[in-house]
Design a protein around this motif. Structure first.
Motif, PDB file in Angstrom:
ATOM      1  N   ALA A   2      30.983 -20.369  40.948  1.00 63.30           N
ATOM      2  CA  ALA A   2      30.473 -20.603  39.594  1.00 63.30           C
ATOM      3  C   ALA A   2      30.722 -19.397  38.694  1.00 63.30           C
ATOM      4  N   LEU A   3      31.008 -19.674  37.434  1.00 65.37           N
ATOM      5  CA  LEU A   3      31.159 -18.608  36.448  1.00 65.37           C
ATOM      6  C   LEU A   3      29.798 -18.016  36.115  1.00 65.37           C
ATOM      7  N   ARG A   4      29.758 -16.680  35.974  1.00 63.48           N
ATOM      8  CA  ARG A   4      28.517 -15.985  35.638  1.00 63.48           C
ATOM      9  C   ARG A   4      28.622 -15.414  34.224  1.00 63.48           C
ATOM     10  N   PHE A   5      27.621 -15.751  33.404  1.00 61.25           N
ATOM     11  CA  PHE A   5      27.591 -15.282  32.022  1.00 61.25           C
ATOM     12  C   PHE A   5      26.338 -14.450  31.780  1.00 61.25           C
ATOM     13  N   LEU A   6      26.492 -13.457  30.915  1.00 62.82           N
ATOM     14  CA  LEU A   6      25.348 -12.732  30.385  1.00 62.82           C
ATOM     15  C   LEU A   6      25.214 -13.114  28.916  1.00 62.82           C
ATOM     16  N   VAL A   7      24.078 -13.677  28.548  1.00 64.76           N
ATOM     17  CA  VAL A   7      23.802 -14.024  27.159  1.00 64.76           C
ATOM     18  C   VAL A   7      22.883 -12.945  26.587  1.00 64.76           C
ATOM     19  N   ILE A  35      26.520 -23.340  26.908  1.00 65.09           N
ATOM     20  CA  ILE A  35      27.501 -22.924  27.916  1.00 65.09           C
ATOM     21  C   ILE A  35      27.444 -23.845  29.133  1.00 65.09           C
ATOM     22  N   GLN A  36      26.224 -24.152  29.576  1.00 59.13           N
ATOM     23  CA  GLN A  36      26.083 -25.011  30.746  1.00 59.13           C
ATOM     24  C   GLN A  36      26.431 -26.461  30.436  1.00 59.13           C
ATOM     25  N   GLY A  37      26.378 -26.840  29.156  1.00 51.96           N
ATOM     26  CA  GLY A  37      26.853 -28.157  28.763  1.00 51.96           C
ATOM     27  C   GLY A  37      28.370 -28.259  28.851  1.00 51.96           C
ATOM     28  N   ILE A  38      29.043 -27.136  28.654  1.00 49.43           N
ATOM     29  CA  ILE A  38      30.501 -27.089  28.765  1.00 49.43           C
ATOM     30  C   ILE A  38      30.917 -26.970  30.228  1.00 49.43           C
ATOM     31  N   ASP A  39      30.204 -26.129  30.976  1.00 48.86           N
ATOM     32  CA  ASP A  39      30.492 -25.917  32.403  1.00 48.86           C
ATOM     33  C   ASP A  39      29.173 -26.057  33.158  1.00 48.86           C
ATOM     34  N   ARG A  40      28.971 -27.208  33.781  1.00 46.17           N
ATOM     35  CA  ARG A  40      27.691 -27.528  34.413  1.00 46.17           C
ATOM     36  C   ARG A  40      27.313 -26.538  35.516  1.00 46.17           C
ATOM     37  N   GLU A  41      28.300 -25.899  36.135  1.00 43.48           N
ATOM     38  CA  GLU A  41      28.010 -24.990  37.245  1.00 43.48           C
ATOM     39  C   GLU A  41      27.805 -23.551  36.792  1.00 43.48           C
ATOM     40  N   ALA A  42      27.975 -23.271  35.501  1.00 42.85           N
ATOM     41  CA  ALA A  42      27.844 -21.899  35.009  1.00 42.85           C
ATOM     42  C   ALA A  42      26.431 -21.375  35.240  1.00 42.85           C
ATOM     43  N   PHE A 272      36.847 -20.153  24.494  1.00 44.90           N
ATOM     44  CA  PHE A 272      36.565 -18.850  25.098  1.00 44.90           C
ATOM     45  C   PHE A 272      36.448 -18.978  26.612  1.00 44.90           C
ATOM     46  N   ILE A 273      35.727 -19.988  27.065  1.00 47.51           N
ATOM     47  CA  ILE A 273      35.556 -20.187  28.508  1.00 47.51           C
ATOM     48  C   ILE A 273      36.886 -20.534  29.163  1.00 47.51           C
ATOM     49  N   GLU A 274      37.649 -21.428  28.535  1.00 49.43           N
ATOM     50  CA  GLU A 274      38.906 -21.883  29.147  1.00 49.43           C
ATOM     51  C   GLU A 274      39.994 -20.812  29.094  1.00 49.43           C
ATOM     52  N   HIS A 275      40.156 -20.181  27.942  1.00 54.68           N
ATOM     53  CA  HIS A 275      41.304 -19.306  27.727  1.00 54.68           C
ATOM     54  C   HIS A 275      41.040 -17.834  28.026  1.00 54.68           C
ATOM     55  N   ARG A 276      39.777 -17.418  28.004  1.00 57.24           N
ATOM     56  CA  ARG A 276      39.472 -16.016  28.277  1.00 57.24           C
ATOM     57  C   ARG A 276      38.753 -15.844  29.610  1.00 57.24           C
ATOM     58  N   VAL A 277      37.643 -16.553  29.772  1.00 61.30           N
ATOM     59  CA  VAL A 277      36.810 -16.332  30.955  1.00 61.30           C
ATOM     60  C   VAL A 277      37.517 -16.795  32.228  1.00 61.30           C
ATOM     61  N   LYS A 278      37.962 -18.024  32.236  1.00 67.26           N
ATOM     62  CA  LYS A 278      38.603 -18.550  33.447  1.00 67.26           C
ATOM     63  C   LYS A 278      39.929 -17.849  33.721  1.00 67.26           C
ATOM     64  N   THR A 279      40.674 -17.537  32.672  1.00 56.75           N
ATOM     65  CA  THR A 279      41.952 -16.847  32.856  1.00 56.75           C
ATOM     66  C   THR A 279      41.743 -15.459  33.428  1.00 56.75           C
ATOM     67  N   ALA A 280      40.758 -14.725  32.886  1.00 59.92           N
ATOM     68  CA  ALA A 280      40.476 -13.373  33.378  1.00 59.92           C
ATOM     69  C   ALA A 280      39.964 -13.405  34.813  1.00 59.92           C
ATOM     70  N   LYS A 281      39.120 -14.399  35.127  1.00 59.62           N
ATOM     71  CA  LYS A 281      38.595 -14.503  36.495  1.00 59.62           C
ATOM     72  C   LYS A 281      39.732 -14.792  37.479  1.00 59.62           C
ATOM     73  N   SER A 282      40.656 -15.658  37.070  1.00 63.46           N
ATOM     74  CA  SER A 282      41.794 -15.971  37.921  1.00 63.46           C
ATOM     75  C   SER A 282      42.677 -14.746  38.141  1.00 63.46           C
ATOM     76  N   ALA A 283      42.858 -13.945  37.085  1.00 60.44           N
ATOM     77  CA  ALA A 283      43.689 -12.743  37.201  1.00 60.44           C
ATOM     78  C   ALA A 283      43.036 -11.732  38.139  1.00 60.44           C
ATOM     79  N   ARG A 284      41.715 -11.600  38.063  1.00 60.32           N
ATOM     80  CA  ARG A 284      41.012 -10.674  38.954  1.00 60.32           C
ATOM     81  C   ARG A 284      41.130 -11.137  40.395  1.00 60.32           C
TER      82      ARG A 284
END
Length: 287
Positions: A2-7, A35-42, A272-284
């Motif tokens: 699951a993606l982890r966010f700090l709000v 955020i959780q409406g966009i990604d239920r597992e976030a 932001f979630i699709e193009h920045r967060v998921k992309t950066a997580k995949s790169a890491r």
């Protein structure tokens, strides 16, 4: 995983409580719901940097998140009070952590100041209710944050202040007649921030709850002639939120699908979630 966010909540304790009483959630809780409406597992944690002695994440803690989001706020950043300075310092640490970050309204202003830009009151006055004709710049036409947005669009908004001096490495992606910086990308210390001056996270119901506590402002600043007019406006927004098919109300207030359709309204956060967060997580993960 699951993606982890700090709000990061921009409001002080009193303002958080007032928003919860009016709307049922604080700004940060509401943002986490989006955020959780966009990604239920976030998974979303919430930080309160306005609270003296708050247990804020250190560098390693910031790096452990996949994305960091900054909410709006009732504060004015040029006041430079301790609760504001803590937020600026935290944003500088966010840049240094290189964790993908996003912010709305106050969030954009904090990010700009943390990168040595400036924010001042808008000489044209407040933008409130719906920001009209937000128009993509040439740079914004191909930027992934605005994927799916038309060349010009409307969005929920309420702000008096605006970015008046750009940070050194800042790309303006959209603006309108009220605020020339409505969307921007800021790069600082290896970090990348995407932000908007408007509020894609606000439903019309949340906007109605905010304006319902500010009917005096709507009258004093000339948006409505009487308190009754102001109350009627907020009631219309709330009714349209409950029933988006109310064409009569949408027509009366000039509110189109870019605001009414929740999938279209939150486009920048989804991007932001699709193009920045998921992309950066995949790169890491590949590193």
């Amino acid at each position: 995983m699951a993606l982890r966010f700090l709000v990061v909540e921009g409001n002080t304790r009193g303002a958080r409580q007032a928003h919860r009483q009016a709307y049922g959630l604080t700004l940060s809780e509401s943002y986490a719901d989006v955020i959780q409406g966009i990604d239920r597992e976030a998974v979303c944690d919430i930080a309160f940097p306005t609270d003296e002695g708050a247990n804020l994440p250190d560098a390693a803690g910031l790096e452990s998140y996949d994305g960091i989001v900054l909410t709006g706020s009732h504060l004015n950043i040029y006041d430079r009070t301790p609760d504001i300075l803590r937020q600026i310092d935290l944003m500088r640490a966010v840049y240094a952590s290189r964790t993908p970050s996003f912010g709305s309204c106050w969030g954009l202003q904090v990010a700009a100041v943390a990168a040595d830009g400036d924010v001042r009151p808008n000489p044209l006055g407040r933008e409130v209710g719906v920001a009209r004709k937000i128009t993509r710049t040439e740079a914004g036409q191909g930027h992934p944050m605005l994927d799916g947005r038309p060349p010009a669009f409307d969005a929920p908004a309420i702000h008096l202040d605006m970015v008046t001096a750009l940070p050194g490495d800042c790309t303006v992606l959209a603006g309108n007649a009220i605020s020339p910086v409505q969307a921007a990308e800021i790069r600082q210390d290896g970090g990348v921030f995407w932000g908007v001056q408007y509020h894609p996270e606000f439903s019309l119901g949340e906007l109605a709850a905010i304006l319902g506590r500010r009917t005096d402002m709507l009258v004093t600043e000339g948006f409505c002639r009487t308190t009754e007019d102001a109350v009627a406006y907020t009631q219309d927004l709330a009714a349209l939120d409950r029933d988006p098919t109310r064409f009569d109300l949408a027509w009366r207030h000039g509110i189109d699908a870019e605001v009414l359709d929740p999938q279209r309204r939150v486009r920048e956060i989804r991007n932001f979630i699709e193009h920045r967060v998921k992309t950066a997580k995949s790169a890491r993960g590949r590193a």
